[in-house]
Design a protein around this motif. Structure first.
Motif, short mmCIF file in Angstrom:
data_model
loop_
_atom_site.label_atom_id
_atom_site.label_comp_id
_atom_site.label_asym_id
_atom_site.label_seq_id
_atom_site.Cartn_x
_atom_site.Cartn_y
_atom_site.Cartn_z
N SER A 141 24.42 119.68 88.98
CA SER A 141 24.20 119.47 87.54
C SER A 141 23.37 118.22 87.31
N SER A 142 22.75 118.12 86.14
CA SER A 142 21.84 117.02 85.87
C SER A 142 22.55 115.68 85.82
N SER A 143 23.79 115.63 85.37
CA SER A 143 24.50 114.36 85.31
C SER A 143 24.80 113.84 86.71
N GLU A 144 25.10 114.72 87.63
CA GLU A 144 25.35 114.29 89.01
C GLU A 144 24.08 113.76 89.64
N SER A 145 22.97 114.42 89.41
CA SER A 145 21.72 113.98 90.03
C SER A 145 21.27 112.65 89.43
N LEU A 146 21.48 112.45 88.13
CA LEU A 146 21.11 111.17 87.53
C LEU A 146 21.98 110.04 88.04
N SER A 147 23.25 110.30 88.26
CA SER A 147 24.12 109.25 88.77
C SER A 147 23.73 108.88 90.18
N SER A 148 23.28 109.83 90.96
CA SER A 148 22.84 109.51 92.32
C SER A 148 21.56 108.67 92.28
N VAL A 149 20.68 108.93 91.33
CA VAL A 149 19.46 108.13 91.19
C VAL A 149 19.83 106.70 90.78
N ASP A 150 20.78 106.54 89.87
CA ASP A 150 21.21 105.21 89.45
C ASP A 150 21.78 104.43 90.62
N SER A 151 22.58 105.08 91.45
CA SER A 151 23.17 104.38 92.58
C SER A 151 22.12 103.99 93.60
N GLU A 152 21.10 104.82 93.77
CA GLU A 152 20.03 104.48 94.70
C GLU A 152 19.26 103.27 94.20
N ILE A 153 18.97 103.21 92.92
CA ILE A 153 18.24 102.08 92.36
C ILE A 153 19.08 100.81 92.46
N ALA A 154 20.36 100.92 92.18
CA ALA A 154 21.23 99.77 92.22
C ALA A 154 21.35 99.22 93.63
N ASN A 155 21.31 100.07 94.63
CA ASN A 155 21.43 99.62 96.02
C ASN A 155 20.17 98.96 96.51
N ASP A 156 19.02 99.45 96.08
CA ASP A 156 17.76 98.94 96.57
C ASP A 156 17.30 97.67 95.85
N GLU A 157 17.66 97.52 94.61
CA GLU A 157 17.12 96.45 93.79
C GLU A 157 18.18 95.38 93.50
N THR A 158 17.80 94.12 93.67
CA THR A 158 18.73 93.03 93.39
C THR A 158 18.48 92.50 91.99
N ILE A 159 19.37 91.65 91.53
CA ILE A 159 19.21 91.04 90.21
C ILE A 159 17.97 90.16 90.19
N PHE A 160 17.73 89.45 91.30
CA PHE A 160 16.54 88.61 91.36
C PHE A 160 15.27 89.46 91.21
N ASP A 161 15.25 90.63 91.84
CA ASP A 161 14.09 91.52 91.70
C ASP A 161 13.90 91.95 90.25
N ARG A 162 14.99 92.23 89.58
CA ARG A 162 14.89 92.64 88.17
C ARG A 162 14.40 91.49 87.30
N LEU A 163 14.91 90.27 87.56
CA LEU A 163 14.44 89.12 86.78
C LEU A 163 12.99 88.80 87.08
N ALA A 164 12.57 88.96 88.33
CA ALA A 164 11.17 88.71 88.69
C ALA A 164 10.26 89.72 88.01
N ALA A 165 10.74 90.93 87.80
CA ALA A 165 9.94 91.94 87.13
C ALA A 165 9.77 91.63 85.65
N LEU A 166 10.68 90.86 85.07
CA LEU A 166 10.56 90.50 83.66
C LEU A 166 9.40 89.54 83.39
N VAL A 167 8.87 88.91 84.43
CA VAL A 167 7.76 87.98 84.26
C VAL A 167 6.56 88.69 83.66
N ASP A 168 6.36 89.94 84.02
CA ASP A 168 5.21 90.69 83.52
C ASP A 168 5.31 90.98 82.03
N ILE A 169 6.50 90.93 81.46
CA ILE A 169 6.66 91.22 80.04
C ILE A 169 6.15 90.05 79.19
N VAL A 170 6.37 88.82 79.65
CA VAL A 170 6.01 87.63 78.88
C VAL A 170 4.53 87.32 79.12
#
Length: 133
Positions: A24-53
């Motif tokens: 089902s679509s909800s199961e597949s989306l939750s697996s995508v969220d867990s993959e992103i959460a495992n690969d990306e750290t908070i520092f990576d997310r904050l570093a990506a915010l630099v491009d917004i400013v």
């Protein structure tokens, strides 16, 4: 930084595949969220915010932070020097002064005791002979 990849929809391991055997679509989306959460750290997310400013705003923010840090550093150094001066002055001037005042107070107290002892002796001797005042 944001990476852009072209994904072929015909891949069988894609969570968005429209295959009938897919979960089902909800199961597949939750697996995508867990993959992103495992690969990306908070520092990576904050570093990506630099491009917004925008660069001008980033420059203003960094210059204000730098000037504020410089102000606190200079203020701390001045306050530290003032505390050092007051402390050493108190030790070099105040401590000997306090000791001499304490010695003088002891001498005054000792003289008062001697006067009181002399008056007591005079009162004892007064019984035998009158004291000179």
């Amino acid at each position: 930084m944001v990476k852009v990849e072209i994904v072929d929809e015909k891949e069988s391991n894609s969570p968005y595949a429209s295959d009938s055997s897919a979960a089902s679509s909800s199961e597949s989306l939750s697996s995508v969220d867990s993959e992103i959460a495992n690969d990306e750290t908070i520092f990576d997310r904050l570093a990506a915010l630099v491009d917004i400013v925008p660069p001008t705003t980033r420059h203003k923010i960094t210059s204000r932070i730098a000037s504020t840090g410089s102000f606190f550093k200079t203020t701390g150094k001045v306050v530290g020097n003032i505390v050092w001066i007051v402390t050493t002055s108190a030790l070099l001037v105040g401590l000997p002064l306090a000791v001499s005042l304490e010695d003088e107070a002891k001498l005054v107290a000792q003289e008062k005791e001697e006067q009181q002892a002399g008056q007591q002796v005079c009162s004892i001797v007064h019984i035998l002979t009158p004291c000179k005042s």
